[in-house]
Design a protein around this motif. Sequence first.
Motif, PDB file in Angstrom:
ATOM      1  N   MET A  16       0.860  -1.185   0.000  1.00 17.05           N
ATOM      2  CA  MET A  16       0.000   0.000   0.000  1.00 17.05           C
ATOM      3  C   MET A  16       0.895   1.233   0.000  1.00 17.05           C
ATOM      4  N   ILE A  17       0.416   2.314  -0.639  1.00 15.82           N
ATOM      5  CA  ILE A  17       1.181   3.564  -0.599  1.00 15.82           C
ATOM      6  C   ILE A  17       0.540   4.511   0.419  1.00 15.82           C
ATOM      7  N   ASN A  18       1.318   5.477   0.882  1.00 17.18           N
ATOM      8  CA  ASN A  18       0.811   6.509   1.799  1.00 17.18           C
ATOM      9  C   ASN A  18       0.137   5.923   3.044  1.00 17.18           C
ATOM     10  N   ASP A  20      -0.748   5.951   6.447  1.00 19.35           N
ATOM     11  CA  ASP A  20      -0.633   7.056   7.398  1.00 19.35           C
ATOM     12  C   ASP A  20      -0.621   6.535   8.828  1.00 19.35           C
ATOM     13  N   ASN A  76       6.033   6.613   1.020  1.00 20.33           N
ATOM     14  CA  ASN A  76       5.483   7.575   1.976  1.00 20.33           C
ATOM     15  C   ASN A  76       4.866   6.889   3.190  1.00 20.33           C
ATOM     16  N   CYS A  79       3.163   8.618   6.943  1.00 21.65           N
ATOM     17  CA  CYS A  79       2.791  10.023   6.778  1.00 21.65           C
ATOM     18  C   CYS A  79       1.700  10.384   7.791  1.00 21.65           C
ATOM     19  N   GLY A  80       1.579  11.688   8.045  1.00 24.51           N
ATOM     20  CA  GLY A  80       0.543  12.145   8.964  1.00 24.51           C
ATOM     21  C   GLY A  80       1.114  12.630  10.267  1.00 24.51           C
ATOM     22  N   ASP A 102      10.275   5.246   0.423  1.00 24.82           N
ATOM     23  CA  ASP A 102      10.580   6.394   1.286  1.00 24.82           C
ATOM     24  C   ASP A 102       9.601   6.443   2.450  1.00 24.82           C
ATOM     25  N   PHE A 103       9.930   7.291   3.417  1.00 25.89           N
ATOM     26  CA  PHE A 103       9.155   7.402   4.648  1.00 25.89           C
ATOM     27  C   PHE A 103       8.871   8.876   4.925  1.00 25.89           C
ATOM     28  N   ALA A 104       7.789   9.123   5.672  1.00 27.17           N
ATOM     29  CA  ALA A 104       7.546  10.492   6.117  1.00 27.17           C
ATOM     30  C   ALA A 104       8.598  10.881   7.154  1.00 27.17           C
ATOM     31  N   ASP A 105       8.951  12.175   7.185  1.00 27.95           N
ATOM     32  CA  ASP A 105      10.102  12.641   7.974  1.00 27.95           C
ATOM     33  C   ASP A 105      10.001  12.354   9.470  1.00 27.95           C
ATOM     34  N   ILE A 106       8.872  12.692  10.072  1.00 22.89           N
ATOM     35  CA  ILE A 106       8.783  12.581  11.539  1.00 22.89           C
ATOM     36  C   ILE A 106       8.803  11.108  11.943  1.00 22.89           C
TER      37      ILE A 106
END
Lengths: 203, 468
Positions: A16-18, A20, A76, A79-80, A102-106
Amino acid sequence: MEKFTTLTGIAAPLPMINVDTDKIIPAVWLKTIKRTGLGPALFEAIRYKADGSEDPDFVLNKEPYRKAEILVTGKNFGCGSSREHAVWALDGFGIRCVIAPDFADIFYTNAFKNGMLLVKLPQDDVDKLMEDAEKGGNARLSVDLERQVVIRPDGEEIAFDIDPFRKNCLLNGLDDIALTLQKKAEIADFESGQKKTTPWLYG
Amino acid sequence: MTSPKTLFDKIWDSHVVRRDADGTCLLYIDRHMVHEVTSAQAFDGLRLAGRKARRPEATLVVADHNVPTTDRDKPIADDDSRIQVETLEKNAAEFGLPYFPLTDIRQGIVHIIGPEQGFTQPGMTIVCGDSHTATHGAFGALAFGVGTSEVEHVLATQTLIQKPAKNMRITVTGSPHPGVGAKDIILAIIGQIGTAGGTGHVIEYTGEAISALSMEGRMTVCNMSIEAGARAGLIAPDETTFAYILGRPMAPGADQWDAALAHWKTLPSDPGATYDSEITLSAADIEPLVTWGTSPEDVLPITGQVPDPAAAKDAAKRRSMERALEYMGLEPGTKLAGIPIRTAFIGSCTNGRIEDLREAAAIAKGRKVAPGIRALVVPGSGLVKKQAEDEGLDTVFTQAGFEWREPGCSMCLAMNPDKLAPGERAASTSNRNFEGRQGPGGRTHLMSPAMVAAAAIAGHIADVRDFD
């Protein structure tokens, strides 16, 4: 912090993408004042049916993925929100490494603070590892942080990049607050300088 | 002569305590905001290690995520929520941190009260254990969300271990048409660059359409930087910024104002500063926007239709669209205007400020919420609530059939009793339309305060431009 050196284990595919952080752990679980006990809440909305029973179609409810220690997923991831509970829930389930384009920054930072390795790889490599993960009982991957490689079931090695500071902290299980407190004098010096240049920041 | 710097570079460079050979920096944090959901474990960590808070006076503590928006004179009914808020109160007292209790008129959503109190100022580094900390970037402060481990790190050391982000500049030229505001601008940006478009970057927003925004509008734009993947958004401070800050309780006083102002005026990016990436949008091209799916990038003009996954550019995106439409209970080709809603929510750190309430009230005035619609207005803070009441907005809302509530995060993330039931569809001014975000199975359509008010009155998603 727990060290991360090498890991060989079952890899679960989550194509799955994104994905959250609300999907990783819904907000209702954030009322806890502890870090532990969140494994059962991982992916709650897609892992369980409305009556609370397990959804047999969800990957982590199937053998051998119930014992997955590695997750292979889409871009991603994480994310969130900033909720570190997302990492604690993965960790509580037993997942110590996530592989994605890739991954969300936090989320990325939060994982490393908890001794969890996140591996960023090009989509083509993630696709190969996703195929490996889909092989059920044979879906064992190895991750060697020191050598910065993921080893496929057929022995092929895929190299990954990682920030040297994060790598060192993970390999040695370093407590970064203790590291920073060794620099107390430099922090105090900075503050004295700042008091002179921007005194309104000190009331 | 030194090379031209961006606003981000200037703030970053002036906060580096130490830079290691590999580029890792120890970054000084000027201000830290703390709320109940992401802090308990950090305080436990400090206690276990026998550590103290380094600069209590640079910290501000408030409960917002869990708090009920009704019956505030009674104890919080939900045990877990009450324990979490009580734990925050005890921790604030034990570590000597300034705390606004629920009974204080200054209580509210952390990202509303920081600016409101003058705690947020240009050129600062600001963090909070909350991803919408990006909001404070509207003042030209470098503000970003952190997890609980970093909350603990900041409490103990007033610093963070970081590497500099990349610079992205997004320029919004010209002026928007009537009915199009700050929320539409940021949704348009997210729609264009995608929910990971800003990953690894700090976004600086510039252009006439940004400069023309009030501070409230700028906060709405910066707030949702995280929905574009960027940890922080920035807008250069200007006269609008300075006028907003002047006289606020925690702002520099008269004896320090001139020095602070002189410093703040040096912050805007230098002419010729370079960015790692640049995007330009024309404000005149933006229509009132609505999300149709379960990611903030799933956004279209109100005149549009639910898209067809068959048209997706790759298989991963197609699967994700199919799943989103199934979750949202929508068919491809359905016109967005006309989709019936059950609930309307006005509030959150994105759109819970006075200007947002004025914008919604202008649509609600003299009209009635459609039968069967639950419509909530949740002011972002006690002071926003009071100002709205002083302006008579509460009466406008209640006469139209909206509920007027106490301040908090409320239905934005449904940690308090305000939540959607499975399958319930909402028009919402909040920031995330993720699956389950506003309650398990809830279906969220993000839009501006004016558009939510219009939807509440129409009983379905509607074009605010039809409400003259």
